[in-house]
Design a protein around this motif. Structure first.
Motif, PDB file in Angstrom:
ATOM      1  N   GLY A  88       0.755  -1.293  -0.001  1.00 54.88           N
ATOM      2  CA  GLY A  88      -0.105  -0.174   0.135  1.00 54.88           C
ATOM      3  C   GLY A  88       0.950   1.503   0.055  1.00 54.88           C
ATOM      4  O   GLY A  88       1.687   1.350   0.977  1.00 54.88           O
ATOM      5  N   ILE A  89       0.750   1.899  -0.829  1.00 52.56           N
ATOM      6  CA  ILE A  89       1.537   2.991  -1.386  1.00 52.56           C
ATOM      7  C   ILE A  89       0.641   4.446  -1.623  1.00 52.56           C
ATOM      8  O   ILE A  89      -0.540   4.430  -1.989  1.00 52.56           O
ATOM      9  CB  ILE A  89       2.758   3.123  -2.268  1.00 52.56           C
ATOM     10  N   GLU A  90       1.366   5.750  -1.350  1.00 55.64           N
ATOM     11  CA  GLU A  90       0.418   6.867  -1.966  1.00 55.64           C
ATOM     12  C   GLU A  90       0.872   6.920  -3.510  1.00 55.64           C
ATOM     13  O   GLU A  90       1.713   6.491  -3.968  1.00 55.64           O
ATOM     14  CB  GLU A  90       0.987   8.147  -1.562  1.00 55.64           C
ATOM     15  N   GLU A  91      -0.279   7.265  -4.174  1.00 58.00           N
ATOM     16  CA  GLU A  91      -0.272   7.189  -5.591  1.00 58.00           C
ATOM     17  C   GLU A  91       0.930   7.899  -5.964  1.00 58.00           C
ATOM     18  O   GLU A  91       1.385   7.410  -7.233  1.00 58.00           O
ATOM     19  CB  GLU A  91      -1.345   8.028  -6.269  1.00 58.00           C
ATOM     20  N   GLU A  92       1.257   9.021  -5.509  1.00 56.71           N
ATOM     21  CA  GLU A  92       2.635   9.954  -6.088  1.00 56.71           C
ATOM     22  C   GLU A  92       3.738   9.081  -6.106  1.00 56.71           C
ATOM     23  O   GLU A  92       4.783   9.547  -6.746  1.00 56.71           O
ATOM     24  CB  GLU A  92       2.719  11.231  -5.512  1.00 56.71           C
ATOM     25  N   ASP A  93       3.823   8.105  -5.397  1.00 59.82           N
ATOM     26  CA  ASP A  93       5.191   7.116  -5.175  1.00 59.82           C
ATOM     27  C   ASP A  93       5.210   5.895  -6.050  1.00 59.82           C
ATOM     28  O   ASP A  93       6.017   5.163  -5.972  1.00 59.82           O
ATOM     29  CB  ASP A  93       5.045   6.762  -3.664  1.00 59.82           C
ATOM     30  N   GLN A  94       4.397   5.895  -6.982  1.00 63.21           N
ATOM     31  CA  GLN A  94       4.333   4.722  -7.749  1.00 63.21           C
ATOM     32  C   GLN A  94       5.582   4.520  -8.532  1.00 63.21           C
ATOM     33  O   GLN A  94       6.228   3.687  -8.855  1.00 63.21           O
ATOM     34  CB  GLN A  94       3.166   4.748  -8.820  1.00 63.21           C
ATOM     35  N   ASP A  95       6.337   5.587  -9.355  1.00 66.31           N
ATOM     36  CA  ASP A  95       7.416   5.599  -9.781  1.00 66.31           C
ATOM     37  C   ASP A  95       8.664   4.955  -8.890  1.00 66.31           C
ATOM     38  O   ASP A  95       9.430   4.109  -9.424  1.00 66.31           O
ATOM     39  CB  ASP A  95       7.975   6.869 -10.484  1.00 66.31           C
ATOM     40  N   TRP A 128      -3.362   1.762  -3.819  1.00 68.05           N
ATOM     41  CA  TRP A 128      -3.284   3.053  -3.314  1.00 68.05           C
ATOM     42  C   TRP A 128      -3.743   3.215  -1.769  1.00 68.05           C
ATOM     43  O   TRP A 128      -4.657   2.604  -1.668  1.00 68.05           O
ATOM     44  CB  TRP A 128      -4.145   4.102  -4.172  1.00 68.05           C
ATOM     45  N   LEU A 129      -3.324   3.813  -1.040  1.00 65.31           N
ATOM     46  CA  LEU A 129      -3.602   4.191   0.309  1.00 65.31           C
ATOM     47  C   LEU A 129      -4.752   4.869   0.273  1.00 65.31           C
ATOM     48  O   LEU A 129      -4.957   5.950  -0.466  1.00 65.31           O
ATOM     49  CB  LEU A 129      -2.618   4.641   1.269  1.00 65.31           C
ATOM     50  N   ASP A 130      -5.562   4.951   1.302  1.00 60.13           N
ATOM     51  CA  ASP A 130      -6.944   5.868   1.412  1.00 60.13           C
ATOM     52  C   ASP A 130      -6.213   6.953   2.044  1.00 60.13           C
ATOM     53  O   ASP A 130      -5.554   7.278   2.691  1.00 60.13           O
ATOM     54  CB  ASP A 130      -8.036   5.115   2.192  1.00 60.13           C
TER      55      ASP A 130
END
Length: 130
Positions: A88-95, A128-130
């Motif tokens: 589970g990560i924040e969307e902006e950390d996908q890269d 994605w985390l909530d």
């Protein structure tokens, strides 16, 4: 009853107690230990890789599925292991997660050591985390 003295401070002794377990239900313990070892090692390597790159994560779910069959000598063997992990990560950390995923393609110490004798598959994904 079996006692495995690991000598480790964190792990300690592993007690396998078949008392009261019918004989026909006692199988599979070694397979479970192998799977648990693979999951623990992969989780440790994955968290270390994420932390080294500053990747924040909120959840980590990992499992291993072991397929058992026979080899060409009709001996029972683990033929394949699939390690499934969802982080589970924040969307902006996908890269950043994608970079970690590339590092983890080779597995960890335990799973990487099995590559020569067992077909290994890794499924590492993010949510994605909530």
């Amino acid at each position: 009853m079996h006692a495995i003295h690991t000598g480790g401070k964190a792990l300690g002794d592993i007690i396998i107690d078949n008392t009261g377990v019918p004989v026909e239900e006692r199988g599979g313990t070694a397979k479970q230990l192998l799977g648990a070892s693979a999951v623990y090692c992969y989780a440790s390597s994955l968290t270390a890789a994420m932390e080294a790159r500053g990747l924040r994560y909120g959840s980590l779910d990992i499992s291993a599925t072991l397929d058992v069959g026979v080899n060409d000598k009709a001996q029972s063997r683990v033929l394949k292991m699939i390690v499934q992990a969802v982080v589970g990560i924040e969307e902006e950390d996908q890269d950043l997660f994608d970079r970690v995923a590339r590092v983890m393609k080779g597995g960890c110490l335990v799973t990487g050591s099995l590559h020569d004798g067992i077909d290994m598959e890794y499924h590492l994904s993010s949510t994605w985390l909530d």
